[in-house]
Design a protein around this motif. Structure first.
Motif, short mmCIF file in Angstrom:
data_model
loop_
_atom_site.label_atom_id
_atom_site.label_comp_id
_atom_site.label_asym_id
_atom_site.label_seq_id
_atom_site.Cartn_x
_atom_site.Cartn_y
_atom_site.Cartn_z
N ARG A 280 0.83 -1.21 0.00
CA ARG A 280 0.00 0.00 0.00
C ARG A 280 0.86 1.26 0.00
O ARG A 280 0.62 2.19 -0.78
N LYS A 281 1.89 1.28 0.85
CA LYS A 281 2.76 2.46 0.92
C LYS A 281 3.61 2.60 -0.35
O LYS A 281 3.84 3.72 -0.83
N GLY A 284 1.37 4.03 -3.04
CA GLY A 284 1.09 5.45 -2.81
C GLY A 284 2.25 6.34 -3.20
O GLY A 284 2.07 7.35 -3.91
N CYS A 287 2.90 6.15 -7.18
CA CYS A 287 1.89 6.90 -7.96
C CYS A 287 2.08 8.41 -7.79
O CYS A 287 1.92 9.17 -8.75
#
Length: 441
Positions: A280-281, A284, A287
């Protein structure tokens, strides 16, 4: 309306949007898209598509998510905690030893992650409570963690240098190698300062008590040494394969990501939660940088089309009559000024379309200038009143550390960074000899 006035209007509009707190890529991309449509009509829409295709075809960009994944895997699986415990035990007997160990920890974290935020988070959550509990001066501790965390944007794999390489169209591999020795030199200068300061004022960094040191057996020390060496082995394997020519830069990043995952698996720390948080990190961060680079390329294309770079060059060289070194110093001062209000990516995106071509036209090496830019960003991160790291530290520090303490703590380290910047400017080969040696073989 003259092209110079249009360029000034674009620049001021972008700054205004950034000051409203909007996301960097949104503010820059909107100004670029609006200006291209107003100047060239329907044909202006092709600029964004062209920038997107250029971004997608830039192969070294694959290193970005790989290295970010590696750093977060080592952090989320708590392997980085073992590293700090190793430095804590082995450096504790010295005056200021735990502060020296914190700088060394930050160097390794920088080599694992490439982001200053990661170093700040680990330093503030792991090192800071321990240092304060051991009686270290809170101003000394705060300055050490802030200064050490900035090494993440200089020592490879630096995410900032990836962004610079994309915008300046320079090889990321050369930029990373150019950052190795300036980054290590700056870390060594921090350590020398800590040693001298704690020798003159021993109360600032007391050693571990003798009775506590006697309680730690040699077996425990060796166990911690083995556990703490895991991140170092991963980094050395990854960089060694690249320097010896067995892997490309992208392949080395994949080796690092795989090695970090296997290390977490073999130590029994690769849980579903660790993998989810790491992915997830990583997504993030990756992107965010993709959008920033896309917006920067579009903005730069409009600036190039306006001839703004030639206008700036004419202003400095012809109208003001400044020499190359005077212009370069003014550029660095402007970075420090902007760093009081903006982060490193925003600074680079705003001025790169203007500065990078001008640096090349003045006859300076763009790889060397990338290192200068990064060191200046490190200084800007810690320059009051609005340095990026100052407010990160305020958010993470315990209540007894005031904003005044944070401001005071950075002063000696900013001076050290300024000295390091001057040394690299006077002796460019500090940054350039390693990439020249590697790529010249």
């Amino acid at each position: 309306m003259s092209y110079e006035l249009i360029a000034l209007l674009m620049f001021s509009s972008m700054m205004l949007l950034l000051l409203t707190g909007k996301r960097v890529f949104g503010a820059i991309g909107f100004v670029a898209a609006a200006a291209s449509m107003l100047l060239w009509g329907d044909g202006g829409s092709e600029m964004a598509f062209s920038a997107a295709m250029k971004l997608m075809k830039w192969y070294p960009l694959l290193t970005l998510p790989m290295f970010v994944f590696m750093g977060y895997m080592l952090s989320e699986s708590r392997i980085a905690d073992d590293l700090y415990r190793m430095f804590h035990v082995w450096m504790g007997p010295l005056h200021g030893g735990l502060a020296i160990g914190t700088i060394l920890l930050m160097v390794v974290i920088a080599a694992m992650n490439g982001l200053s935020v990661a170093g700040m988070a680990i330093g503030a959550t792991i090192a800071m409570p321990e240092l304060l509990r051991r009686g270290y001066d809170k101003i000394m501790v705060t300055g050490v963690i802030q200064a050490g965390s900035t090494l993440g944007i200089l020592i490879p794999p630096s995410v900032v240098l990836v962004l610079y390489g994309m915008i300046a169209r320079q090889p990321v591999g050369q930029l990373w190698l150019a950052g190795v020795f300036p980054g290590l030199m700056m870390a060594a200068m921090f350590i020398v300062y800590i040693v001298i300061r704690c020798r003159l004022q021993p109360q600032l960094g007391p050693p571990l008590p003798l009775e506590e040191r006697q309680q730690i057996s040699w077996g425990e020390k060796l166990r911690l040494l083995r556990a703490g060496l895991v991140p170092l082995i991963i980094f050395l394997t990854m960089t060694g394969l690249f320097l010896l020519g067995y892997t490309s830069l992208v392949e080395s990043s994949a080796v690092g990501a795989l090695a970090a995952t296997l290390a977490a698996l073999f130590q029994g720390r690769l849980t579903a939660k660790v993998m989810e948080e790491t992915l997830r990190k990583t997504l993030g961060i990756s992107c965010m940088f993709m959008w920033i680079i896309l917006a920067a390329l579009c903005f730069g294309a409009v600036f190039d089309g306006l001839g703004a770079v030639k206008a700036i060059e004419g202003l400095f060289v012809q109208q003001m009559g400044l020499g190359p070194w005077e212009i370069l110093i003014l550029m660095q001062l402007s970075f420090i000024l902007m760093g009081m209000f903006l982060d490193d990516t925003a600074m680079l995106v705003i001025v790169a379309p203007l500065y990078v071509p001008l640096v090349g036209a003045l006859g300076f090496d763009l790889i060397w200038y990338g290192v200068l830019y990064t060191i200046t960003c490190q200084m800007a991160y810690m320059t009051p009143p609005f340095g990026y790291n100052l407010f990160l530290m305020r958010a993470m520090a315990p209540p007894e550390v005031t904003l005044r303490d944070i401001y005071v703590s950075v002063t000696p380290f900013v001076i050290i960074m300024a000295i390091a910047l001057a040394v690299v400017m006077i002796f460019p080969q500090i940054a350039l000899w390693l990439p020249q040696w590697h790529y010249g073989r």
